[in-house]
Design a protein around this motif. Sequence first.
Motif, PDB file in Angstrom:
ATOM      1  N   ILE A   1       0.698  -1.296  -0.141  1.00 34.30           N
ATOM      2  CA  ILE A   1       0.009  -0.131   0.081  1.00 34.30           C
ATOM      3  C   ILE A   1       0.849   1.100   0.000  1.00 34.30           C
ATOM      4  O   ILE A   1       1.813   1.334   0.906  1.00 34.30           O
ATOM      5  CB  ILE A   1      -1.005   0.047   1.268  1.00 34.30           C
ATOM      6  N   VAL A   2       0.586   2.229  -1.011  1.00 33.89           N
ATOM      7  CA  VAL A   2       1.491   3.175  -1.142  1.00 33.89           C
ATOM      8  C   VAL A   2       0.704   4.297  -0.569  1.00 33.89           C
ATOM      9  O   VAL A   2      -0.439   4.698  -0.789  1.00 33.89           O
ATOM     10  CB  VAL A   2       1.905   3.525  -2.722  1.00 33.89           C
ATOM     11  N   GLU A   3       1.307   5.151   0.239  1.00 37.17           N
ATOM     12  CA  GLU A   3       0.862   6.301   0.860  1.00 37.17           C
ATOM     13  C   GLU A   3       1.661   7.674   1.107  1.00 37.17           C
ATOM     14  O   GLU A   3       2.879   7.259   1.461  1.00 37.17           O
ATOM     15  CB  GLU A   3       0.185   5.889   2.445  1.00 37.17           C
ATOM     16  N   ARG A   4       0.977   8.764   0.992  1.00 36.72           N
ATOM     17  CA  ARG A   4       1.777  10.019   1.454  1.00 36.72           C
ATOM     18  C   ARG A   4       1.710  10.144   2.799  1.00 36.72           C
ATOM     19  O   ARG A   4       0.518  10.198   3.392  1.00 36.72           O
ATOM     20  CB  ARG A   4       1.366  11.074   0.697  1.00 36.72           C
ATOM     21  N   ILE A   5       2.654  10.352   3.486  1.00 36.07           N
ATOM     22  CA  ILE A   5       2.481  10.523   4.898  1.00 36.07           C
ATOM     23  C   ILE A   5       3.168  11.916   5.557  1.00 36.07           C
ATOM     24  O   ILE A   5       3.412  12.202   6.594  1.00 36.07           O
ATOM     25  CB  ILE A   5       3.205   9.473   5.649  1.00 36.07           C
ATOM     26  N   GLY A   6       3.571  12.842   4.470  1.00 39.73           N
ATOM     27  CA  GLY A   6       4.212  14.070   4.782  1.00 39.73           C
ATOM     28  C   GLY A   6       4.361  15.017   3.526  1.00 39.73           C
ATOM     29  O   GLY A   6       3.752  14.357   2.514  1.00 39.73           O
ATOM     30  N   GLU A   7       4.766  16.079   3.526  1.00 42.70           N
ATOM     31  CA  GLU A   7       4.856  17.158   2.387  1.00 42.70           C
ATOM     32  C   GLU A   7       5.791  16.469   1.419  1.00 42.70           C
ATOM     33  O   GLU A   7       5.487  16.584   0.093  1.00 42.70           O
ATOM     34  CB  GLU A   7       5.419  18.433   2.865  1.00 42.70           C
ATOM     35  N   ARG A   8       6.790  15.944   1.869  1.00 45.28           N
ATOM     36  CA  ARG A   8       7.759  15.174   0.706  1.00 45.28           C
ATOM     37  C   ARG A   8       8.287  13.778   1.649  1.00 45.28           C
ATOM     38  O   ARG A   8       9.469  13.588   1.579  1.00 45.28           O
ATOM     39  CB  ARG A   8       8.936  16.165   0.719  1.00 45.28           C
ATOM     40  N   ARG A   9       7.161  13.091   1.681  1.00 42.46           N
ATOM     41  CA  ARG A   9       7.578  11.755   2.200  1.00 42.46           C
ATOM     42  C   ARG A   9       6.274  10.791   2.038  1.00 42.46           C
ATOM     43  O   ARG A   9       5.173  10.976   2.116  1.00 42.46           O
ATOM     44  CB  ARG A   9       7.555  11.865   3.933  1.00 42.46           C
ATOM     45  N   TRP A  10       6.835   9.535   1.506  1.00 38.13           N
ATOM     46  CA  TRP A  10       5.857   8.495   1.323  1.00 38.13           C
ATOM     47  C   TRP A  10       6.358   7.246   1.916  1.00 38.13           C
ATOM     48  O   TRP A  10       7.182   6.924   2.252  1.00 38.13           O
ATOM     49  CB  TRP A  10       5.693   8.277  -0.247  1.00 38.13           C
ATOM     50  N   ARG A  11       5.451   6.366   2.011  1.00 39.35           N
ATOM     51  CA  ARG A  11       5.689   4.885   2.257  1.00 39.35           C
ATOM     52  C   ARG A  11       5.108   4.070   1.546  1.00 39.35           C
ATOM     53  O   ARG A  11       3.975   4.204   1.033  1.00 39.35           O
ATOM     54  CB  ARG A  11       5.371   4.677   4.086  1.00 39.35           C
ATOM     55  N   VAL A  12       5.625   2.729   1.597  1.00 35.81           N
ATOM     56  CA  VAL A  12       4.950   1.383   0.933  1.00 35.81           C
ATOM     57  C   VAL A  12       4.909   0.375   2.121  1.00 35.81           C
ATOM     58  O   VAL A  12       6.038   0.079   2.699  1.00 35.81           O
ATOM     59  CB  VAL A  12       5.775   0.810  -0.353  1.00 35.81           C
ATOM     60  N   VAL A  13       3.867   0.068   2.317  1.00 34.74           N
ATOM     61  CA  VAL A  13       3.662  -0.955   3.425  1.00 34.74           C
ATOM     62  C   VAL A  13       3.285  -2.399   2.635  1.00 34.74           C
ATOM     63  O   VAL A  13       2.404  -2.612   2.172  1.00 34.74           O
ATOM     64  CB  VAL A  13       2.391  -0.485   4.337  1.00 34.74           C
ATOM     65  N   PHE A  14       4.271  -3.319   3.056  1.00 33.99           N
ATOM     66  CA  PHE A  14       3.876  -4.819   2.667  1.00 33.99           C
ATOM     67  C   PHE A  14       3.447  -5.648   3.785  1.00 33.99           C
ATOM     68  O   PHE A  14       4.490  -6.234   4.488  1.00 33.99           O
ATOM     69  CB  PHE A  14       5.276  -5.182   2.200  1.00 33.99           C
ATOM     70  N   PRO A  15       2.028  -5.864   3.945  1.00 33.01           N
ATOM     71  CA  PRO A  15       1.625  -6.864   4.722  1.00 33.01           C
ATOM     72  C   PRO A  15       1.874  -8.381   4.515  1.00 33.01           C
ATOM     73  O   PRO A  15       1.764  -8.731   3.627  1.00 33.01           O
ATOM     74  CB  PRO A  15       0.206  -6.599   4.910  1.00 33.01           C
ATOM     75  N   ARG A  16       2.412  -8.942   5.678  1.00 30.86           N
ATOM     76  CA  ARG A  16       2.915 -10.347   5.612  1.00 30.86           C
ATOM     77  C   ARG A  16       3.638 -10.736   4.265  1.00 30.86           C
ATOM     78  O   ARG A  16       3.389 -11.459   3.430  1.00 30.86           O
ATOM     79  CB  ARG A  16       1.537 -11.191   5.697  1.00 30.86           C
TER      80      ARG A  16
END
Length: 209
Positions: free
Chosen positions: A178-193
């Motif tokens: 899951i790709v999400e923006r979490i800040g002005e210039r910051r993203w994350r990709v969350v890989f479950p299991r």
Amino acid sequence: MTNRLLAMLAAIGLACASILSVPATAQRRDQGADWRDVATERDRVRLREWRSAWLEALRDARSGGHTAEIEREGVLLHPDAALLRPAPPVGDYRCRVIKVGAQDDLLDYIAYPAFRCRIRPERDGRLSFVKLTGSQRPIGFIYPDGTRRMIFLGTLQLGDERRSLRYGVDEERDMAGIVERIGERRWRVVFPRPAFESIVDVLELVPVR
């Protein structure tokens, strides 16, 4: 690394060439624009149950004495930190992986140093993503999915491999995030299991420029 992952690294040279794709994108271009038309059933389940996996991972890491590290990362490890406009811009990124929770008797919290990643546009309108350095490198496509998240589907490239398995060929190499923006210039990709080591992998993305 686990013995299973080390065994896979040792067997890389035995991979059948007929199931390999070009190194730049790792995916077939005839895949649909909707991630649900592309994802395997296993990955649809992983993405559907992302929250329960994340909460389990956090409990596991906290019980192992890593509460301070988790709190220090702030929104990066907060399940509900997603902001509007999730699409990451095209370009190069500093990316680092945090593995939270443990499969079997492995470490329940590992934070790796930053590596290099890249996002670029494809002709069909999708974004492609590749982690350029490191021994475990996700490579694949990013698909739209609402106003607060996008979906990554791809495969795991290992060791000195120059080519990647096509998505859907080997479930232990398939990756869904899951790709999400979490800040002005910051993203994350969350890989479950993920298939190896942890309960959740969190890949932080910060643009180089």
